[in-house]
Design a protein around this motif. Sequence first.
Motif, PDB file in Angstrom:
ATOM      1  N   VAL A  90      12.738 -18.865   8.874  1.00  8.67           N
ATOM      2  CA  VAL A  90      12.119 -17.850   8.030  1.00  8.67           C
ATOM      3  C   VAL A  90      11.737 -16.608   8.822  1.00  8.67           C
ATOM      4  O   VAL A  90      11.176 -15.664   8.281  1.00  8.67           O
ATOM      5  N   GLY A  91      12.015 -16.612  10.122  1.00  4.96           N
ATOM      6  CA  GLY A  91      11.769 -15.423  10.926  1.00  4.96           C
ATOM      7  C   GLY A  91      10.363 -15.308  11.466  1.00  4.96           C
ATOM      8  O   GLY A  91       9.926 -14.237  11.869  1.00  4.96           O
ATOM      9  N   PHE A  92       9.621 -16.398  11.498  1.00  5.16           N
ATOM     10  CA  PHE A  92       8.264 -16.375  12.035  1.00  5.16           C
ATOM     11  C   PHE A  92       8.332 -16.800  13.489  1.00  5.16           C
ATOM     12  O   PHE A  92       8.627 -17.951  13.782  1.00  5.16           O
ATOM     13  N   PRO A  93       8.087 -15.898  14.424  1.00  2.85           N
ATOM     14  CA  PRO A  93       8.248 -16.232  15.839  1.00  2.85           C
ATOM     15  C   PRO A  93       7.210 -17.244  16.323  1.00  2.85           C
ATOM     16  O   PRO A  93       6.098 -17.308  15.807  1.00  2.85           O
ATOM     17  N   ASP A  94       7.583 -18.038  17.321  1.00  5.35           N
ATOM     18  CA  ASP A  94       6.713 -19.078  17.847  1.00  5.35           C
ATOM     19  C   ASP A  94       6.058 -18.600  19.139  1.00  5.35           C
ATOM     20  O   ASP A  94       6.617 -18.702  20.222  1.00  5.35           O
ATOM     21  N   PHE A  95       4.849 -18.074  19.011  1.00  2.00           N
ATOM     22  CA  PHE A  95       4.126 -17.492  20.132  1.00  2.00           C
ATOM     23  C   PHE A  95       3.762 -18.536  21.178  1.00  2.00           C
ATOM     24  O   PHE A  95       3.838 -18.281  22.380  1.00  2.00           O
ATOM     25  N   ASP A  96       3.395 -19.740  20.752  1.00  2.19           N
ATOM     26  CA  ASP A  96       3.022 -20.787  21.704  1.00  2.19           C
ATOM     27  C   ASP A  96       4.195 -21.162  22.608  1.00  2.19           C
ATOM     28  O   ASP A  96       4.018 -21.343  23.811  1.00  2.19           O
ATOM     29  N   THR A  97       5.384 -21.253  22.041  1.00  2.00           N
ATOM     30  CA  THR A  97       6.568 -21.558  22.843  1.00  2.00           C
ATOM     31  C   THR A  97       6.845 -20.437  23.830  1.00  2.00           C
ATOM     32  O   THR A  97       7.194 -20.686  24.991  1.00  2.00           O
ATOM     33  N   TYR A  98       6.667 -19.205  23.398  1.00  2.00           N
ATOM     34  CA  TYR A  98       6.851 -18.060  24.293  1.00  2.00           C
ATOM     35  C   TYR A  98       5.866 -18.128  25.457  1.00  2.00           C
ATOM     36  O   TYR A  98       6.244 -17.937  26.614  1.00  2.00           O
ATOM     37  N   ARG A  99       4.588 -18.420  25.165  1.00  2.85           N
ATOM     38  CA  ARG A  99       3.574 -18.496  26.230  1.00  2.85           C
ATOM     39  C   ARG A  99       3.901 -19.612  27.220  1.00  2.85           C
ATOM     40  O   ARG A  99       3.771 -19.434  28.430  1.00  2.85           O
ATOM     41  N   GLU A 100       4.326 -20.767  26.717  1.00  4.53           N
ATOM     42  CA  GLU A 100       4.704 -21.873  27.597  1.00  4.53           C
ATOM     43  C   GLU A 100       5.890 -21.478  28.480  1.00  4.53           C
ATOM     44  O   GLU A 100       5.910 -21.784  29.674  1.00  4.53           O
ATOM     45  N   HIS A 101       6.866 -20.814  27.890  1.00  2.00           N
ATOM     46  CA  HIS A 101       8.035 -20.361  28.648  1.00  2.00           C
ATOM     47  C   HIS A 101       7.630 -19.381  29.746  1.00  2.00           C
ATOM     48  O   HIS A 101       8.079 -19.511  30.889  1.00  2.00           O
ATOM     49  N   MET A 102       6.792 -18.424  29.418  1.00  2.00           N
ATOM     50  CA  MET A 102       6.362 -17.434  30.412  1.00  2.00           C
ATOM     51  C   MET A 102       5.591 -18.097  31.546  1.00  2.00           C
ATOM     52  O   MET A 102       5.807 -17.776  32.718  1.00  2.00           O
ATOM     53  N   ALA A 103       4.706 -19.022  31.226  1.00  2.37           N
ATOM     54  CA  ALA A 103       3.921 -19.703  32.260  1.00  2.37           C
ATOM     55  C   ALA A 103       4.808 -20.565  33.154  1.00  2.37           C
ATOM     56  O   ALA A 103       4.599 -20.637  34.369  1.00  2.37           O
ATOM     57  N   ARG A 104       5.818 -21.187  32.575  1.00  2.00           N
ATOM     58  CA  ARG A 104       6.690 -22.098  33.317  1.00  2.00           C
ATOM     59  C   ARG A 104       7.731 -21.362  34.147  1.00  2.00           C
ATOM     60  O   ARG A 104       7.962 -21.709  35.305  1.00  2.00           O
ATOM     61  N   THR A 105       8.366 -20.351  33.584  1.00  2.00           N
ATOM     62  CA  THR A 105       9.500 -19.722  34.266  1.00  2.00           C
ATOM     63  C   THR A 105       9.219 -18.348  34.854  1.00  2.00           C
ATOM     64  O   THR A 105       9.978 -17.890  35.705  1.00  2.00           O
ATOM     65  N   HIS A 106       8.183 -17.673  34.404  1.00  2.00           N
ATOM     66  CA  HIS A 106       7.850 -16.330  34.898  1.00  2.00           C
ATOM     67  C   HIS A 106       6.353 -16.215  35.190  1.00  2.00           C
ATOM     68  O   HIS A 106       5.678 -15.338  34.632  1.00  2.00           O
ATOM     69  N   PRO A 107       5.809 -17.073  36.060  1.00  2.00           N
ATOM     70  CA  PRO A 107       4.357 -17.041  36.286  1.00  2.00           C
ATOM     71  C   PRO A 107       3.861 -15.750  36.938  1.00  2.00           C
ATOM     72  O   PRO A 107       2.681 -15.425  36.837  1.00  2.00           O
ATOM     73  N   ASP A 108       4.753 -15.000  37.554  1.00  2.00           N
ATOM     74  CA  ASP A 108       4.367 -13.756  38.221  1.00  2.00           C
ATOM     75  C   ASP A 108       4.315 -12.564  37.269  1.00  2.00           C
ATOM     76  O   ASP A 108       3.829 -11.503  37.644  1.00  2.00           O
ATOM     77  N   GLN A 109       4.801 -12.728  36.036  1.00  3.42           N
ATOM     78  CA  GLN A 109       4.821 -11.627  35.073  1.00  3.42           C
ATOM     79  C   GLN A 109       3.748 -11.840  34.006  1.00  3.42           C
ATOM     80  O   GLN A 109       3.530 -12.966  33.565  1.00  3.42           O
ATOM     81  N   PRO A 110       3.110 -10.757  33.563  1.00  3.46           N
ATOM     82  CA  PRO A 110       2.115 -10.911  32.492  1.00  3.46           C
ATOM     83  C   PRO A 110       2.802 -11.172  31.146  1.00  3.46           C
ATOM     84  O   PRO A 110       3.847 -10.600  30.851  1.00  3.46           O
ATOM     85  N   ALA A 111       2.211 -12.054  30.365  1.00  4.38           N
ATOM     86  CA  ALA A 111       2.744 -12.353  29.031  1.00  4.38           C
ATOM     87  C   ALA A 111       2.219 -11.331  28.034  1.00  4.38           C
ATOM     88  O   ALA A 111       1.135 -10.772  28.203  1.00  4.38           O
TER      89      ALA A 111
END
Length: 67
Positions: free
Chosen positions: A20-41
Amino acid sequence: MRQRVGQAGRYLAQGLRLMVGFPDFDTYREHMARTHPDQPAMTYEQFFRERQAARYGGADGRMSRCC
């Protein structure tokens, strides 16, 4: 067994949100913390605007699809 059912429920909910086009913010935050910890989310508002622009067109409001 209960854990597997819970995981399946999370996958189902994520799939429905994507349909339905509703983005999943929690998944994005988990991805950023896991794979890009040096970049701000992004904040939720920034994330939502970025996902809207990606789906419906750029900042100028024009659609980038043919139909």
